[in-house]
Design a protein around this motif. Sequence first.
Motif, PDB file in Angstrom:
ATOM      1  N   GLU A  22       0.866  -1.056  -0.036  1.00  0.00           N
ATOM      2  CA  GLU A  22      -0.104  -0.079  -0.158  1.00  0.00           C
ATOM      3  C   GLU A  22       0.892   1.080   0.033  1.00  0.00           C
ATOM      4  O   GLU A  22       1.838   1.316   0.769  1.00  0.00           O
ATOM      5  CB  GLU A  22      -0.853   0.153   1.176  1.00  0.00           C
ATOM      6  CG  GLU A  22      -1.740   1.539   1.217  1.00  0.00           C
ATOM      7  CD  GLU A  22      -2.820   1.235   2.253  1.00  0.00           C
ATOM      8  OE1 GLU A  22      -3.479   2.384   2.573  1.00  0.00           O
ATOM      9  OE2 GLU A  22      -2.865   0.422   3.331  1.00  0.00           O
ATOM     10  N   PHE A  32      -5.855  -2.401   4.678  1.00  0.00           N
ATOM     11  CA  PHE A  32      -4.461  -3.262   4.972  1.00  0.00           C
ATOM     12  C   PHE A  32      -4.653  -4.392   6.349  1.00  0.00           C
ATOM     13  O   PHE A  32      -4.126  -5.190   6.095  1.00  0.00           O
ATOM     14  CB  PHE A  32      -3.525  -2.211   5.519  1.00  0.00           C
ATOM     15  CG  PHE A  32      -2.148  -2.552   5.857  1.00  0.00           C
ATOM     16  CD1 PHE A  32      -1.194  -2.839   5.027  1.00  0.00           C
ATOM     17  CD2 PHE A  32      -1.923  -3.038   7.371  1.00  0.00           C
ATOM     18  CE1 PHE A  32       0.022  -3.168   5.375  1.00  0.00           C
ATOM     19  CE2 PHE A  32      -0.615  -3.554   7.567  1.00  0.00           C
ATOM     20  CZ  PHE A  32       0.486  -3.583   6.762  1.00  0.00           C
ATOM     21  N   LYS A  45       3.494  -1.588   3.861  1.00  0.00           N
ATOM     22  CA  LYS A  45       2.998  -0.004   3.880  1.00  0.00           C
ATOM     23  C   LYS A  45       4.175   0.964   3.365  1.00  0.00           C
ATOM     24  O   LYS A  45       4.932   0.639   4.259  1.00  0.00           O
ATOM     25  CB  LYS A  45       1.550   0.348   4.282  1.00  0.00           C
ATOM     26  CG  LYS A  45       2.035   0.167   5.853  1.00  0.00           C
ATOM     27  CD  LYS A  45       0.958   0.199   6.775  1.00  0.00           C
ATOM     28  CE  LYS A  45       0.914  -0.129   8.222  1.00  0.00           C
ATOM     29  NZ  LYS A  45      -0.348   0.094   8.745  1.00  0.00           N
ATOM     30  N   TYR A  75      -1.339  -1.089  -4.243  1.00  0.00           N
ATOM     31  CA  TYR A  75      -2.698  -0.261  -4.431  1.00  0.00           C
ATOM     32  C   TYR A  75      -2.453   1.208  -3.578  1.00  0.00           C
ATOM     33  O   TYR A  75      -1.537   1.230  -2.714  1.00  0.00           O
ATOM     34  CB  TYR A  75      -3.721  -0.991  -3.751  1.00  0.00           C
ATOM     35  CG  TYR A  75      -3.679  -1.208  -2.013  1.00  0.00           C
ATOM     36  CD1 TYR A  75      -4.568  -0.439  -1.383  1.00  0.00           C
ATOM     37  CD2 TYR A  75      -3.110  -2.529  -1.668  1.00  0.00           C
ATOM     38  CE1 TYR A  75      -4.469  -0.822  -0.047  1.00  0.00           C
ATOM     39  CE2 TYR A  75      -3.012  -2.701  -0.314  1.00  0.00           C
ATOM     40  CZ  TYR A  75      -3.757  -2.009   0.751  1.00  0.00           C
ATOM     41  OH  TYR A  75      -3.431  -2.080   1.872  1.00  0.00           O
ATOM     42  N   SER A  76      -3.221   1.910  -3.774  1.00  0.00           N
ATOM     43  CA  SER A  76      -3.304   3.457  -3.100  1.00  0.00           C
ATOM     44  C   SER A  76      -4.617   3.740  -2.859  1.00  0.00           C
ATOM     45  O   SER A  76      -5.285   3.870  -3.716  1.00  0.00           O
ATOM     46  CB  SER A  76      -2.420   4.109  -3.937  1.00  0.00           C
ATOM     47  OG  SER A  76      -2.142   5.438  -3.162  1.00  0.00           O
TER      48      SER A  76
END
Length: 130
Positions: A22, A32, A45, A75-76
């Motif tokens: 992330e 998360f 992350k 992913y964000s």
Amino acid sequence: MWNNFAEYILSQCEKNPTRICEIGVGKFTQVFDFLSEQENVEIFKTDISPKDSSVIKDDVTNPNLKLYEDLDIIYSIRPPSELQPYIVDLALKTGAKLIIKPLFNEDINTKRVQLKLKNYKKASFYILGE
């Protein structure tokens, strides 16, 4: 909606373990946390200004590519539009699938690469690499 978003990411896990990152972590950790509880997921992350020791310091505009070796999914959640092209570049450099969840009605800023709008149950987001 967030459960659907996390469920979609999990549905993209084709390897065991699947390596996920992330990028640009904020205060919201529900996705998360869900993914980190899965047996087939190896997740971390990153952020330029980590809020705690669980976040790896990295600048997506000049990323440490070693961190992202063998990454399967990036992913964000709600990344600022000025960072979105850098996140796309990182996904292209690593060959990872990319999933971006922008703010509710925000356009995505990816410069030369077009991402595909994906609707999965109650979640809407953009993907690259599917």
